[in-house]
Design a protein around this motif. Structure first.
Motif, PDB file in Angstrom:
ATOM      1  N   LEU A  56     -67.120   4.250 -46.419  1.00 45.29           N
ATOM      2  CA  LEU A  56     -66.863   2.817 -46.616  1.00 45.29           C
ATOM      3  C   LEU A  56     -66.680   2.097 -45.280  1.00 45.29           C
ATOM      4  CD1 LEU A  56     -64.488   2.850 -49.737  1.00 45.29           C
ATOM      5  CD2 LEU A  56     -66.975   2.557 -49.649  1.00 45.29           C
ATOM      6  N   LEU A  57     -66.102   2.781 -44.310  1.00 45.86           N
ATOM      7  CA  LEU A  57     -65.957   2.151 -42.989  1.00 45.86           C
ATOM      8  C   LEU A  57     -67.317   1.926 -42.335  1.00 45.86           C
ATOM      9  CD1 LEU A  57     -62.736   3.955 -41.774  1.00 45.86           C
ATOM     10  CD2 LEU A  57     -63.080   1.483 -41.742  1.00 45.86           C
ATOM     11  N   ARG A  87     -70.248   2.023 -54.155  1.00 45.97           N
ATOM     12  CA  ARG A  87     -69.475   3.127 -54.743  1.00 45.97           C
ATOM     13  C   ARG A  87     -70.367   4.347 -54.972  1.00 45.97           C
ATOM     14  NH1 ARG A  87     -68.396   0.912 -59.331  1.00 45.97           N
ATOM     15  NH2 ARG A  87     -67.108  -0.779 -58.535  1.00 45.97           N
ATOM     16  N   ALA A  88     -71.574   4.085 -55.491  1.00 43.44           N
ATOM     17  CA  ALA A  88     -72.498   5.195 -55.770  1.00 43.44           C
ATOM     18  C   ALA A  88     -72.868   5.907 -54.467  1.00 43.44           C
ATOM     19  CB  ALA A  88     -73.756   4.663 -56.462  1.00 43.44           C
ATOM     20  N   TRP A  89     -73.055   5.132 -53.416  1.00 44.09           N
ATOM     21  CA  TRP A  89     -73.427   5.744 -52.141  1.00 44.09           C
ATOM     22  C   TRP A  89     -72.283   6.609 -51.601  1.00 44.09           C
ATOM     23  CZ3 TRP A  89     -71.718   4.824 -46.982  1.00 44.09           C
ATOM     24  CH2 TRP A  89     -72.431   5.560 -46.049  1.00 44.09           C
ATOM     25  N   LYS A  90     -71.055   6.043 -51.682  1.00 49.19           N
ATOM     26  CA  LYS A  90     -69.869   6.805 -51.236  1.00 49.19           C
ATOM     27  C   LYS A  90     -69.750   8.106 -52.051  1.00 49.19           C
ATOM     28  CE  LYS A  90     -66.355   6.258 -53.419  1.00 49.19           C
ATOM     29  NZ  LYS A  90     -65.257   5.933 -54.280  1.00 49.19           N
ATOM     30  N   ASP A  91     -69.951   8.008 -53.379  1.00 46.10           N
ATOM     31  CA  ASP A  91     -69.833   9.199 -54.232  1.00 46.10           C
ATOM     32  C   ASP A  91     -70.912  10.228 -53.894  1.00 46.10           C
ATOM     33  OD1 ASP A  91     -67.678   8.023 -55.406  1.00 46.10           O
ATOM     34  OD2 ASP A  91     -68.741   7.324 -57.190  1.00 46.10           O
ATOM     35  N   LYS A  92     -72.090   9.725 -53.515  1.00 45.37           N
ATOM     36  CA  LYS A  92     -73.187  10.641 -53.152  1.00 45.37           C
ATOM     37  C   LYS A  92     -72.829  11.427 -51.883  1.00 45.37           C
ATOM     38  CE  LYS A  92     -77.988  10.537 -51.933  1.00 45.37           C
ATOM     39  NZ  LYS A  92     -78.892   9.692 -51.217  1.00 45.37           N
TER      40      LYS A  92
END
Ligand code: FAD
Length: 462
Positions: A56-57, A87-92
């Motif tokens: 996220l940073l 969010r999806a990218w962070k979860d990936k």
């Protein structure tokens, strides 16, 4: 159906400490069982800590950089935020790393047991329906966020895990606690569009860091955050239209202030009290920490403990190195954990990073030291990047001129810190660092230049 496992080494908790210990023990030929309560390996760091926060940073940095480019002649327009995609990218990112750990465990034939492990004796543990009999144990149970009892339970009051869920972008957000985690998450929400206030009880943000480093960070961020130092929250009232917060202290607003969300980031507490350690004879202190010696042994000879559960600093890389030492000691190697410096990094904007002795600690310990500072206002690379607010500080033993500490505030400070850490571990002196040829123009040059300033070969700084 209940299961029984007999193992040489059981590791309780699969965070950075636990999985590192398990993998090293397996690599050294031991039969290892790793017990984890979560569905995925990686602990706090990979699932709800270091990694998702950095994903996220990264988003925040790109938004800020794009905005900043307007003053250099390139305009991108206002960012369009798609929270679901972020969010999806962070979860990936998280998924890729936790799955990677599954593969590494399989490759080493480490048995993974999913369940909350509790000791039932000095050589036995119960995790769900699995009974484990072990010769050695490594407790790597980690820590969890501290909650404040006077703050009402409400969906709009979140901790770091809640903040990483990124459910929405609140209009007004209060970060309660100006430590590393609070400031990192505040940076994310600010870049995504929240108006963020930070309240800190101490008279500076990130109290563990040197005041000069934090001052440069705070000055740069005075327009980004409403920072209230020497101030504490004394009450929170949850109303339909928001959370009304009352403050006390030097910079306290007179009336209660309304926020849409409060992020409580006042520290983390160790999980030592939750696994019936007493049944194995392991002493846990009243705060939940487990005391260990330099070989990470608890008071029970065949049970080790590592990571957040053994004390500060609560950092992933400290847990990893302790995990390696514990596994090696169990395998019969004569190792111990005695670093000259554990790096600390706030991945804020600008970053704050320090390793070895801080000036604050040097003063407290009565060390005879000298510090040399190179201001980034004189760095070609910093000027070309329009980021001259930083500086690099090296701390030397006054008699031997050996480096004993260093701190950097500025962009990429965390990446740069490794060189100072290596110099400390290798016992380098100021001349060694000054004579090391650094590439030009890099921010790393500032490390060589600070050493040159200390040596007296640079005297004409702005
Ligand atoms: P943990 O990672 O806490 O893992 C412990 C694991 O043990 C957990 O998965 C838990 O479920 C499991 N467990 C506990 N008890 C039991 C039991 N009885 N049975 C089975 N399983 C059990 N550190 C850094 O170095 N760099 C960073 O950038 C950084 N960023 C962070 C950002 C955030 C938002 C947070 C919250 C933390 C951050 N940290 C960072 C700190 C870092 O996450 C911790 O220091 C690190 O995870 C500690 O590792 P550990 O192995 O001791 O324990």
């Amino acid at each position: 159906m209940s299961k029984e496992i007999k193992t040489q080494v059981v590791v309780l908790g699969a965070g950075p400490g636990g999985y590192s210990a398990a993998f090293r023990a397996a690599d050294l030929g031991l039969d290892v069982t790793l017990v984890e309560a979560r569905d995925t390996l990686g602990g706090v760091c990979l699932n709800v800590g270091c990694i998702p926060s950095k994903a996220l940073l990264h988003v925040a940095k790109v938004i800020d950089d794009a905005k900043e480019m307007a003053s250099h002649g390139v305009s991108f327009g206002a960012p369009e935020i798609d929270l679901d995609k972020i969010r999806a990218w962070k979860d990936k990112v998280v998924g890729q790393l936790t799955k990677g750990l599954d593969g590494m465990a399989k490759m080493r034939k480490v048995k993974v047991v999913n369940g909350y492990g509790k000791f039932t004796g000095a050589n036995t543990l119960q995790a769900g329906d699995t009974t484990i009999t072990f010769e050695h144990a490594i407790i790597a149970a980690g820590s969890e966020p501290v909650a404040l009892p006077f703050i009402p339970k409400d969906d709009r009051v979140i901790d770091s895990t809640g903040a990483l869920e990124l459910k929405d972008i609140p209009g007004e957000m209060l970060v309660l606690g100006g430590g590393i985690i609070g400031l990192e998450m505040g940076t994310v929400y600010r870049a995504l569009g929240s108006k963020v206030s930070v309240v800190e009880f101490a008279d500076q943000l990130v109290p563990a860091a040197d005041a000069d480093i934090v001052k440069a960070y705070t000055k740069f961020n005075s327009k980004n955050f409403n920072i209230m130092l020497s101030t504490k929250v004394v009450g929170v009232e949850a109303k339909k239209d928001g959370l009304y917060v009352t403050f006390e202290g030097k910079n306290a607003p007179e009336k209660a202030v309304r926020y849409d969300k409060i992020l409580v980031a006042v520290g983390r507490k160790p999980n030592g009290n939750l696994m019936d350690a007493a049944k194995a004879g392991v002493n846990v202190d009243e705060r939940g920490f487990i005391n260990v010696d330099k070989q990470l042994r608890t008071n029970v000879k065949h049970i080790h403990a590592i990571g957040d559960v053994v004390g500060q600093p609560m950092l992933a890389h400290k847990a990893v190195h302790e995990g390696h030492v514990a596994a090696e000691v169990i395998a019969g190697m004569k190792h111990y954990f005695d670093p000259r410096g554990i790096p600390s990094v706030a991945y804020t904007d600008p970053e704050m990073a320090w390793v070895g002795v801080t000036e604050k600690e040097a003063k407290e310990q009565g060390l005879k030291y000298e510090a040399a500072t190179f201001p980034w206002a004189a760095s070609g690379r910093a000027i070309a990047s329009a980021r001259t607010e930083g500086f690099t500080k090296l701390i030397f033993d006054k008699e031997t001129h050996r480096i004993i500490g260093g701190a950097i505030v500025g962009i990429n400070a965390g990446e740069m810190l490794g060189e100072i850490g290596l110099a400390i571990e290798m016992g380098a002196d100021a001349e060694d660092i000054a004579l090391t040829i650094h590439a030009h123009p890099t921010l790393n040059e500032s490390i060589g230049l600070a050493a040159e300033i200390y040596e007296g070969s640079i005297t004409d700084l702005p």
